[in-house]
Design an enzyme around this catalytic site. Structure first.
Site, PDB file in Angstrom:
ATOM      1  N   ASP A  42      21.257  59.293  13.042  1.00  0.00           N
ATOM      2  CA  ASP A  42      22.618  59.027  13.514  1.00  0.00           C
ATOM      3  C   ASP A  42      23.259  58.006  12.597  1.00  0.00           C
ATOM      4  OD1 ASP A  42      24.693  59.553  15.566  1.00  0.00           O
ATOM      5  OD2 ASP A  42      24.562  57.376  15.809  1.00  0.00           O
ATOM      6  N   CYS A  59      30.822  59.912  23.179  1.00  0.00           N
ATOM      7  CA  CYS A  59      31.005  59.662  24.612  1.00  0.00           C
ATOM      8  C   CYS A  59      30.819  58.195  24.963  1.00  0.00           C
ATOM      9  CB  CYS A  59      30.022  60.537  25.382  1.00  0.00           C
ATOM     10  SG  CYS A  59      30.097  60.299  27.148  1.00  0.00           S
ATOM     11  N   GLY A  63      34.612  57.436  23.653  1.00  0.00           N
ATOM     12  CA  GLY A  63      35.015  58.598  24.444  1.00  0.00           C
ATOM     13  C   GLY A  63      34.946  58.302  25.929  1.00  0.00           C
ATOM     14  N   CYS A  64      34.205  59.160  26.643  1.00  0.00           N
ATOM     15  CA  CYS A  64      34.144  59.120  28.111  1.00  0.00           C
ATOM     16  C   CYS A  64      33.978  57.717  28.696  1.00  0.00           C
ATOM     17  CB  CYS A  64      32.970  59.951  28.626  1.00  0.00           C
ATOM     18  SG  CYS A  64      32.364  61.237  27.540  1.00  0.00           S
ATOM     19  N   LYS A  67      36.777  55.106  27.902  1.00  0.00           N
ATOM     20  CA  LYS A  67      37.992  55.689  28.520  1.00  0.00           C
ATOM     21  C   LYS A  67      37.969  55.512  30.035  1.00  0.00           C
ATOM     22  CE  LYS A  67      37.844  59.343  30.297  1.00  0.00           C
ATOM     23  NZ  LYS A  67      37.809  60.605  29.615  1.00  0.00           N
ATOM     24  N   LYS A  68      36.809  55.813  30.653  1.00  0.00           N
ATOM     25  CA  LYS A  68      36.731  55.720  32.119  1.00  0.00           C
ATOM     26  C   LYS A  68      36.869  54.267  32.566  1.00  0.00           C
ATOM     27  CE  LYS A  68      36.020  57.670  36.217  1.00  0.00           C
ATOM     28  NZ  LYS A  68      34.738  57.763  36.882  1.00  0.00           N
ATOM     29  N   ALA A 202      49.289  66.269  23.548  1.00  0.00           N
ATOM     30  CA  ALA A 202      49.604  66.484  24.964  1.00  0.00           C
ATOM     31  C   ALA A 202      48.443  67.094  25.725  1.00  0.00           C
ATOM     32  CB  ALA A 202      50.816  67.395  25.072  1.00  0.00           C
ATOM     33  N   TYR A 204      43.948  66.469  26.788  1.00  0.00           N
ATOM     34  CA  TYR A 204      43.085  65.484  27.444  1.00  0.00           C
ATOM     35  C   TYR A 204      43.321  64.054  26.915  1.00  0.00           C
ATOM     36  CZ  TYR A 204      39.241  68.671  29.208  1.00  0.00           C
ATOM     37  OH  TYR A 204      38.447  69.587  29.838  1.00  0.00           O
ATOM     38  N   GLU A 208      45.285  61.041  28.826  1.00  0.00           N
ATOM     39  CA  GLU A 208      44.438  59.982  29.403  1.00  0.00           C
ATOM     40  C   GLU A 208      44.808  58.617  28.823  1.00  0.00           C
ATOM     41  OE1 GLU A 208      40.371  62.430  30.604  1.00  0.00           O
ATOM     42  OE2 GLU A 208      40.358  61.218  28.789  1.00  0.00           O
ATOM     43  N   HIS A 480      36.891  63.249  57.521  1.00  0.00           N
ATOM     44  CA  HIS A 480      38.195  62.670  57.821  1.00  0.00           C
ATOM     45  C   HIS A 480      38.128  61.143  57.800  1.00  0.00           C
ATOM     46  CE1 HIS A 480      42.238  62.958  59.358  1.00  0.00           C
ATOM     47  NE2 HIS A 480      41.960  62.114  60.337  1.00  0.00           N
ATOM     48  N   GLU A 485      39.420  66.795  52.206  1.00  0.00           N
ATOM     49  CA  GLU A 485      39.428  67.712  53.351  1.00  0.00           C
ATOM     50  C   GLU A 485      40.609  68.684  53.290  1.00  0.00           C
ATOM     51  OE1 GLU A 485      40.145  65.992  57.290  1.00  0.00           O
ATOM     52  OE2 GLU A 485      40.974  64.214  56.329  1.00  0.00           O
TER      53      GLU A 485
END
Ligand code: FAD
Ligand code: NDP
Length: 512
Positions: A42, A59, A63-64, A67-68, A202, A204, A208, A480, A485
């Site tokens: 790598d 990621c 990335g993920c 970003k999250k 425009a 993902y 985001e 609920h 739901e």
């Protein structure tokens, strides 16, 4: 898969993996667990702005994961500014955000993951080599460690999992863009606050990034070449755009940058295709990614790629039978981390554990982490109509305001208000089931725009994969009060002509 495993003894390694991202790491570790002798290469080439990062691939580093975390940080802002006071928190009007602290938190976590990936490889007994690898023959690759002579190693099998990198138009297409823009490779570790930002693209990544920057309080404009989220369900894509607009993101539709230059005070002046000229503190390009396969010495191994540099594989096997590929370098497959991981692990078991299992690329769920997220699995309404004919499609719809936001009277961003009366946020949640009548109303498309769509979509994706019908959703008892739901009580079809927008109620459910 290959009965000549003893042939592997002629090679330094049973498997050489090129690329230590989601797919490469997963395949390397699983292969080693099955008893194979594995090396993993790598190496991170710096971004166009010189940003570098550690082990784990896109990621984890750019990335993920970052970003999250930024998405979460941004959602906290929405709650603090709009809802907290209504729920009794005395936060005051002057709540401020500090970009440097956000970046520090994100990067500290990313570094801890880099460390754990490194020790994960050690524990799994995978030889990790931090260098760029390149084929010199179908069974040999060469690499050079800093300050050392080039080294060549041989392998029985190879896995290419080199992923992709963002693309910025060249100087000949958009003068100034390459020099003056950043990409997703840079934003998560940007030292200075981005300030007034132009996001180009425009899909993902563009939406985001625009979403979290808007919610963090930066003025954001998105330059959209054609439509939002090409390939996704149109109604849901437009809902995502509508809600981003209501939260304060500006959109320039059917517009692209033509030229960029630096102003004396350090901003980037952008000339657009519609004649507009505007200065921004940051320009972020998110116009797609290219497969990172150019420098791999493909010709030396006899490898062929499609025009976009990706491998057209049959069950991850390239045109050279002992060389495989997984993840973002695969032609025509979803570019998603869990897809790369699962394909890598399944391949390892085929190569080293007599498994015959194959990766299933159908019905892969996904979520776009915009402020109101969009999660889906299966096909869009448009594709369903194309495939089965309009008369055979029944689309169930329900649009509603989540209970918590209804109580707080969430308001729109002032920019989105047309008058003093027009301040309420419209219902942000859209639940949608696309069913095929002749298949007993089998659910072929599950779509949800709303809070926590990622969490919600994962479980429903199992139902769709197992062939659930609308009746199964109807007999499912809801939890609920939740937004999820909504899917247990959908009665309005597009064809009925009735409104699918709830006028009251308890978020996604019914209160008796
Ligand atoms: P990568 O993870 O890209 O890893 C490839 C590695 O190979 C890199 O470390 C690279 O430096 C290295 N490499 C390249 N060439 C060589 C060489 N010659 N020698 C040695 N090493 C080399 N997916 C999701 O599922 N959910 C999300 O929320 C999500 N968010 C994303 C957000 C952003 C901003 C981006 C850019 C992507 C996101 N993705 C998300 C997509 C996800 O990150 C990718 O699908 C995934 O990382 C692909 O894994 P991979 O193994 O193919 O390659
Ligand atoms: P995509 O390839 O999905 O989208 C590219 C976008 O850029 C489109 O909107 C396209 O518009 C636009 N575009 C392309 N060229 C130009 C140009 N020259 N000028 C202006 N606009 C242009 O790329 P992304 O970078 O958004 O994402 C790459 C992949 O990463 C995704 O497919 C996804 O699989 C993965 N990803 C997943 C995430 C998740 O799971 N949440 C998050 C982020 C990424 P047009 O429609 O006109 O072609």
């Amino acid at each position: 898969m290959d009965s000549e495993m003893d042939g592997a003894e002629r090679y330094d390694y049973d498997l050489i993996v090129i690329g230590g991202g989601s797919g490469g790491m997963a395949c390397a570790k699983e292969s080693a667990m099955q008893g194979a002798k594995v090396a993993l290469f790598d190496f991170v080439k710096p971004s166009t702005q010189g940003t570098k990062w550690g082990l784990g691939g896109t990621c984890v580093n750019v990335g993920c994961v970052p970003k999250k975390l930024m998405h979460y940080g941004a959602l906290l802002g929405g709650k603090l500014h709009h809802d907290a006071a209504k729920y009794g928190w005395q936060v005051g009007k002057d709540v401020k955000h500090d970009w440097a602290t956000l970046v520090q938190t994100v990067q500290n976590h990313v570094k801890s993951l880099n460390f754990s990936y490194r020790s994960g490889l050690r524990v799994a007994n995978v030889t990790y080599i931090n260098a760029l690898a390149k084929f010199t023959s179908p069974h040999h690759i060469t690499y050079t460690l800093k300050g050392k002579e080039p080294t060549t190693v041989s392998g029985h099998y190879f896995l290419i999992a080199t992923g992709g990198r963002p693309q910025i138009p060249p100087e000949s297409e958009v003068p100034g863009a390459l020099e003056l823009s950043i990409t997703s490779d840079d934003i998560f570790s940007l030292k200075r606050p981005p300030g007034k930002t132009l996001v180009v693209g425009a899909s993902y990544i563009a939406l985001e990034c625009a979403g979290f920057l808007t919610e963090l309080g930066f003025p954001v404009t998105v330059a959209v070449r054609s439509i939002l989220l090409r390939g996704f369900d149109r109604q849901c894509s437009e809902k995502v755009g509508e809600m981003m607009f209501n939260l304060g993101t500006r959109f320039k539709m059917q517009v692209t940058p033509k030229r960029m230059s630096k102003t004396p005070d350090g901003q980037v002046e952008v000339a657009f295709s519609n004649g507009d000229v505007e200065a921004f503190d940051t320009v972020l390009y998110a116009t797609g990614r290219h497969a990172d396969t150019k420098g791999l010495g493909l010709d030396k191994a006899g490898l062929k790629t499609a025009a976009n540099g990706k491998f057209e594989c049959v069950h991850e096997q390239t045109n050279v039978p002992h060389i495989f590929a997984v993840g973002d370098v695969l032609f025509g497959k979803p570019e998603l981390t869990p897809v790369a991981i699962q394909a890598g692990e399944i391949l390892a078991r085929r190569l080293f554990a007599q498994s015959e299992a194959r990766m299933d690329y159908e019905n892969v769920p996904t979520t776009i982490f915009t402020p109101f997220e969009y999660g889906c699995v299966g096909i869009s309404e448009e594709i369903a109509i194309e495939r089965y004919g309009e008369n055979d499609i029944e689309t169930y719809l329900f649009e509603f305001m989540p209970l918590e936001l209804a109580a707080a009277h969430r308001e729109k961003h002032p920019q989105a208000c047309t008058s003093e009366m027009d301040v309420d946020l419209p219902p942000p949640c859209l639940a949608k089931l696309v069913c095929v009548s002749s298949l007993g109303e089998r659910v072929m498309g599950f779509h949800y725009v709303g809070q926590n769509a990622g969490e919600m979509t994962q479980g429903f994706a199992l139902a769709v994969r197992l062939g659930a019908k609308k009746h199964d959703f109807d007999t499912l008892v809801g939890i609920h009060p939740t937004d999820a739901e909504s899917f247990t009580a959908m009665t309005v079809t597009r064809g009925s002509g009735e409104s699918w927008v709830a006028t009251g109620g308890c978020g996604g459910g019914k209160c008796g």
